[in-house]
Enzyme design. Structure first.
Site, PDB file in Angstrom:
ATOM      1  N   CYS A   2       0.982  -0.976   0.041  1.00 21.51           N
ATOM      2  CA  CYS A   2      -0.010   0.016  -0.058  1.00 21.51           C
ATOM      3  C   CYS A   2       0.969   1.260   0.095  1.00 21.51           C
ATOM      4  O   CYS A   2       2.116   1.240   0.125  1.00 21.51           O
ATOM      5  CB  CYS A   2      -0.702  -0.071   1.419  1.00 21.51           C
ATOM      6  SG  CYS A   2      -1.885  -1.453   1.356  1.00 21.51           S
ATOM      7  N   GLY A  28      -1.072   0.746  -4.889  1.00 27.35           N
ATOM      8  CA  GLY A  28      -2.450   0.238  -4.417  1.00 27.35           C
ATOM      9  C   GLY A  28      -3.443   0.814  -5.303  1.00 27.35           C
ATOM     10  O   GLY A  28      -3.728   2.150  -5.492  1.00 27.35           O
ATOM     11  N   ASN A 101       1.177   0.070   5.785  1.00 25.98           N
ATOM     12  CA  ASN A 101       1.874  -0.594   4.694  1.00 25.98           C
ATOM     13  C   ASN A 101       2.569  -1.607   5.148  1.00 25.98           C
ATOM     14  O   ASN A 101       3.298  -1.823   5.802  1.00 25.98           O
ATOM     15  CB  ASN A 101       2.556   0.121   3.934  1.00 25.98           C
ATOM     16  CG  ASN A 101       3.500  -0.369   2.786  1.00 25.98           C
ATOM     17  OD1 ASN A 101       4.517   0.119   2.163  1.00 25.98           O
ATOM     18  ND2 ASN A 101       2.912  -1.548   2.257  1.00 25.98           N
ATOM     19  N   GLY A 102       2.212  -2.948   4.802  1.00 22.62           N
ATOM     20  CA  GLY A 102       2.821  -4.199   5.080  1.00 22.62           C
ATOM     21  C   GLY A 102       2.031  -5.102   5.568  1.00 22.62           C
ATOM     22  O   GLY A 102       0.826  -5.398   5.362  1.00 22.62           O
ATOM     23  N   TYR A 257      10.307  -3.440  -8.648  1.00 15.68           N
ATOM     24  CA  TYR A 257       9.148  -3.215  -9.262  1.00 15.68           C
ATOM     25  C   TYR A 257       8.118  -2.306  -8.505  1.00 15.68           C
ATOM     26  O   TYR A 257       7.748  -1.243  -9.262  1.00 15.68           O
ATOM     27  CB  TYR A 257       8.325  -4.662  -9.121  1.00 15.68           C
ATOM     28  CG  TYR A 257       6.925  -4.394  -9.369  1.00 15.68           C
ATOM     29  CD1 TYR A 257       6.397  -3.792 -10.880  1.00 15.68           C
ATOM     30  CD2 TYR A 257       5.794  -4.656  -8.656  1.00 15.68           C
ATOM     31  CE1 TYR A 257       5.037  -3.865 -11.100  1.00 15.68           C
ATOM     32  CE2 TYR A 257       4.380  -4.665  -8.841  1.00 15.68           C
ATOM     33  CZ  TYR A 257       3.824  -4.329 -10.213  1.00 15.68           C
ATOM     34  OH  TYR A 257       2.722  -4.002 -10.502  1.00 15.68           O
TER      35      TYR A 257
HETATM   36  O1  LIG Z   1       4.670 -12.435 -14.232  1.00 10.71           O
HETATM   37  P1  LIG Z   1       3.511 -11.653 -13.569  1.00 10.71           P
HETATM   38  O2  LIG Z   1       2.518 -12.123 -12.655  1.00 10.71           O
HETATM   39  O3  LIG Z   1       2.591 -11.082 -15.076  1.00 10.71           O
HETATM   40  O4  LIG Z   1       4.119 -10.242 -13.087  1.00 10.71           O
HETATM   41  C1  LIG Z   1       5.372  -9.398 -13.651  1.00 10.71           C
HETATM   42  C2  LIG Z   1       4.686  -8.439 -14.397  1.00 10.71           C
HETATM   43  O5  LIG Z   1       3.976  -7.297 -13.615  1.00 10.71           O
HETATM   44  C3  LIG Z   1       4.347  -6.389 -13.335  1.00 10.71           C
HETATM   45  O6  LIG Z   1       3.666  -5.318 -14.336  1.00 10.71           O
HETATM   46  P2  LIG Z   1       2.667  -4.414 -14.182  1.00 10.71           P
HETATM   47  O7  LIG Z   1       1.646  -4.363 -15.188  1.00 10.71           O
HETATM   48  O8  LIG Z   1       1.845  -4.747 -12.713  1.00 10.71           O
HETATM   49  O9  LIG Z   1       3.285  -2.708 -13.910  1.00 10.71           O
HETATM   50  P3  LIG Z   1       4.059  -1.851 -14.709  1.00 10.71           P
HETATM   51  O10 LIG Z   1       3.524  -1.150 -15.737  1.00 10.71           O
HETATM   52  O11 LIG Z   1       4.435  -0.938 -13.649  1.00 10.71           O
HETATM   53  O12 LIG Z   1       5.200  -2.721 -15.197  1.00 10.71           O
HETATM   54  C4  LIG Z   1       5.870  -6.213 -13.521  1.00 10.71           C
HETATM   55  O13 LIG Z   1       6.468  -5.113 -14.135  1.00 10.71           O
HETATM   56  C5  LIG Z   1       5.771  -7.430 -14.769  1.00 10.71           C
HETATM   57  O14 LIG Z   1       5.768  -6.766 -15.704  1.00 10.71           O
HETATM   58  N1  LIG Z   2      -0.174  -3.985   0.819  1.00 11.27           N
HETATM   59  C1  LIG Z   2      -0.054  -3.624   2.104  1.00 11.27           C
HETATM   60  O1  LIG Z   2       0.391  -2.985   2.337  1.00 11.27           O
HETATM   61  C2  LIG Z   2      -1.590  -3.878   2.592  1.00 11.27           C
HETATM   62  C3  LIG Z   2      -1.924  -3.648   4.011  1.00 11.27           C
HETATM   63  C4  LIG Z   2      -2.576  -4.530   4.988  1.00 11.27           C
HETATM   64  N2  LIG Z   2      -1.976  -5.612   5.111  1.00 11.27           N
HETATM   65  C5  LIG Z   2      -3.891  -4.586   4.175  1.00 11.27           C
HETATM   66  O2  LIG Z   2      -4.166  -5.823   3.363  1.00 11.27           O
HETATM   67  O3  LIG Z   2      -4.715  -3.711   3.995  1.00 11.27           O
HETATM   68 MG   LIG Z   3       5.247  -4.685 -15.817  1.00 13.91          MG
END
Ligand SMILES: O=P(O)(O)OC[C@H]1O[C@H](OP(=O)(O)OP(=O)(O)O)[C@H](O)[C@@H]1O
Ligand SMILES: NC(=O)CC[C@H](N)C(=O)O
Ligand SMILES: [Mg+2]
Length: 501
Positions: A2, A28, A101-102, A257
Site C-alpha cells: 500500500c 495500491g 503498509n505491510g 518493481y
Molecule cells: O509475471 P507477472 O505475474 O505478470 O508479473 C510481473 C509483471 O507485472 C508487473 O507489471 P505491471 O503491469 O503490474 O506494472 P508496470 O506497468 O509498472 O510494469 C511487472 O512489471 C511485470 O511486468
Molecule cells: N499492501 C499492504 O501494505 C496491505 C496492508 C494490509 N495488510 C492490508 O491488507 O490492508
Molecule cells: Mg510490468
C-alpha cells in the site's frame, strides 16, 4: 504494497493528501481513504476504487482540518471489502486513526490475545485493524490523560515486541499529532520531510520520497527501522529508537518493481538501481551467450524501462519501444484476480508490428512472477512477426511466497515454482530466457547505499529475516489467500463502515 501518507500543516490538507495519494497510486489500486481531524473530530472517506473515483468534490469538502492521513490499498490480508479500506479508527485512547503498509505474520495470535486478554473486538479480517488495536491497547495501559512523546514511544516499543512482519505505519492521534514508525527490519519504506509555510514548518510522512517532492516537501530522512517519529500538536518533531534489535533489511522488490523510479528509498535511487540491473543482466548475457543475434532490446512498459535501456546500451544493440501502453489501465500485477490480470495485459499493451517484423527481439521485464505478462507478450511479439523472441528478467526467478506486504502468498501460483529456467522458458514460449542472478541484483541495489548489508530477498531465496515464518504458516497463508479462496472472501459484505457514496 500500500501507499501511506500523513500531513501536519498550518492550512487545510485535504487537497494535499489527495494529491499525494495520486502520486502513490502505483502502490495500491483497490481502495483509497483519507482521515482528517478538525476540532477534535475525525472525518473519514474511504472506499474501493482509484483515488480519482473515491473522492468527489462533496467528499473533499467534508474532510476539514490541518492534519490527516491517507492510504491507497493493495490487499495482502483479509478481503477486498470497502470496510477494510484504510485508515482505520479506534475511539480509545484519545481517538486514533491509522494507515498501514505491510503485513503482520502473527496476526491470528495477536487477534486472539486482543480478544481474550484485552477484551478488544476486531470487526474485520484486516491485519491493520489488529495493529491499530495493539497500539491503542498499549497506549491505553499507560493511563495518561496528557501523554508525553515518551508515552507514544513506549507504546511503539510494545508494538515492536508483539507484532511480527513488515510494517510502515502512520497514526493520527487526536490532539497529539502524527506518529510514523517502521518495523525493526525496515522492510517497508517510510520517509518524512518538511516545507516552509507562512506560519512555520509543515510536515509530511510518505511511503516514497516522490510524494514529498511532488507536494513541495523537502525530504528530511527515512524513518529508521525500529524508530518512531512524532510531529506533536505544536509542530515539534520528536524521535526515538524504540527497538533495541533493529537492523535495516529493506525489501529488494521495492527496487525491482514496486516503487516509482523517481523515488529514493533508504538513500538509494530506484531509477539508478534499475539501470544497474540492466547493466548486470547485459554482462551476464555476454558472459553466457558469447555471440548473440539480438536485433533489438525492448522493455515491457512500464517498470522495466530503465533496465532495458541500460541493457541495450551495454550490449550495443538498438533500444526500441515495441509495445505501447494504454495509460488508462492500471498495473496488472497488483490486480486482485488472475482473470482480471490476464484480460488487462491484452488491453494494456499493444505491439507496433514494424518493430518486430523479421527481427530477433530481446524483451526485458523487471520480473516474472505468475508469468501472466510474459506469456501473452511473447505471443504478441510472435504474432507481430518477430523471428526469435528472447526474454529476460531484471530480477531472479520468483520462487517463494511473500509475507511482508506483497500479495504473492502461494508458491504454486508462481510460474518458476518447482521449475528450472529452461522449463519456464518453454512454458512462456520464449526461444531463450535469462534471469538476473541474485548477487547481481543485490549489488545493483546495494551500490546506492553500501551501509545496507542485507536486503529482504525472501521471494528469491526463501529466507524470512523476521523469523517465525515456517512451513505451517506458509501453508495456512496459501490456504487462506490462494486466488480461489480470495474470490470467495471478497464476496460483498455490508459492514460497519457503510456510509453512502
Ligand atoms: O509475471 P507477472 O505475474 O505478470 O508479473 C510481473 C509483471 O507485472 C508487473 O507489471 P505491471 O503491469 O503490474 O506494472 P508496470 O506497468 O509498472 O510494469 C511487472 O512489471 C511485470 O511486468
Ligand atoms: N499492501 C499492504 O501494505 C496491505 C496492508 C494490509 N495488510 C492490508 O491488507 O490492508
Ligand atoms: Mg510490468
Amino acid at each position: 504494497m500500500c501507499g501511506i501518507v500523513g500531513i501536519y500543516a498550518n492550512n487545510p490538507i485535504n487537497q494535499t493528501l489527495y494529491d499525494a495519494l495520486t502520486v502513490l497510486q502505483h502502490r495500491g489500486q483497490d481502495a483509497a481513504g483519507i482521515m482528517t481531524c478538525h476540532d477534535n473530530r475525525f472525518h473519514l472517506r474511504k472506499d474501493n476504487g482509484l483515488v480519482r473515483d473515491v473522492f468527489h468534490t462533496r467528499h473533499m469538502k467534508s474532510l476539514p482540518g490541518n492534519i490527516g492521513i491517507g492510504h491507497v490499498r493493495y490487499p495482502t490480508a483479509g478481503s477486498s471489502s470497502s470496510a477494510e479500506a484504510q485508515p482505520f479508527y479506534v475511539n480509545s485512547p484519545y481517538g486514533i486513526a491509522l494507515a498501514h503498509n505491510g503485513n503482520l505474520t502473527n496476526a491470528d495470535t495477536i487477534k486472539d490475545d486482543l480478544f481474550r486478554s484485552e477484551l478488544r473486538h476486531i470487526n474485520t479480517s484486516s491485519d491493520s485493524e489488529i495493529l491499530l488495536n495493539v497500539f491503542a491497547h498499549e497506549l491505553h495501559k499507560l493511563g495518561q490523560l496528557d501523554p508525553l512523546p515518551e508515552h507514544f514511544f513506549t507504546a511503539v516499543d510494545k508494538v515492536y515486541k508483539r507484532c511480527q512482519g513488515g510494517y510502515a505505519v502512520i497514526a493520527l492521534i487526536n490532539g497529539h499529532g502524527l506518529l510514523g514508525f517502521r518495523d525493526p527490519h525496515g522492510i517497508r519504506p517510510l520517509i518524512y520531510g518538511r516545507r516552509q509555510s507562512d506560519s512555520g514548518y509543515e510536515y509530511m510522512f510518505a511511503s516514497e520520497s516522490v510524494a514529498l517532492r511532488a507536494l513541495g516537501f523537502e525530504p528530511i530522512r527515512d524513518v529508521l527501522p525500529g524508530e518512531a517519529v512524532l510531529i506533536d500538536s505544536e509542530g515539534r518533531v520528536h524521535s526515538q529508537m524504540c527497538s533495541d534489535t533493529s537492523e535495516l533489511t529493506p525489501c529488494i522488490f521495492e527496487f525491482v518493481y514496486f516503487a516509482r523510479p523517481d523515488s529514493i528509498i533508504d538513500g538509494i535511487s530506484v531509477y539508478k538501481s534499475r539501470l544497474r540491473m540492466g547493466q548486470k543482466l547485459a554482462e551476464k548475457l555476454k558472459r553466457e551467450w558469447g555471440e548473440h543475434d539480438i536485433d533489438v532490446v525492448m522493455p515491457i512498459p512500464d517498470s522495466s524501462r530503465p533496465s532495458a535501456m541500460e541493457m541495450a546500451n551495454v550490449l550495443g544493440v538498438n533500444y526500441r519501444e515495441g509495445f505501447v501502453k494504454n495509460r488508462y489501465i492500471g498495473r496488472t500485477f497488483i490486480m486482485p484476480g488472475q482473470t482480471m490480470r490476464k484480460k488487462s495485459v491484452k488491453q494494456k499493451l499493444n505491439a507496433i508490428e514494424l518493430e518486430f517484423k523479421g527481427k530477433n527481439v530481446m524483451l526485458v521485464d523487471d520480473s516474472i512472477v505468475r508469468g501472466t505478462t510474459c506469456s501473452q507478450i511473447i505471443e504478441m511479439a510472435r504474432e507481430a512477426g518477430a523471428k526469435k523472441v528472447y526474454f529476460c528478467s531484471a530480477a531472479p526467478a520468483v520462487r517463494f511466497p511473500n509475507v511482508y506486504g506483497i500479495d504473492m502468498p502461494v508458491a504454486q501460483e508462481l510460474i518458476a515454482y518447482g521449475r528450472t529456467d529452461e522449463e519456464v522458458a518453454s512454458l512462456i514460449g520464449a526461444d531463450r530466457l535469462i534471469y538476473q542472478d541474485l548477487p547481481d541484483l543485490i549489488d545493483s541495489v546495494q551500490a546506492g547505499n553500501t551501509n545496507i548489508k542485507t536486503f529482504d530477498c525472501s521471494v528469491f531465496d526463501g529466507k524470512y529475516l523476521t523469523g517465525h515464518v515456517d512451513e505451517a504458516y506458509l501453508n495456512q497463508l496459501a490456504m487462506a489467500r490462494n486466488d480461489s479462496a480470495k474470490a470467495v472472501s471478497n464476496e460483498s459484505v455490508l459492514d460497519l463502515h457503510n456510509e453512502s457514496a
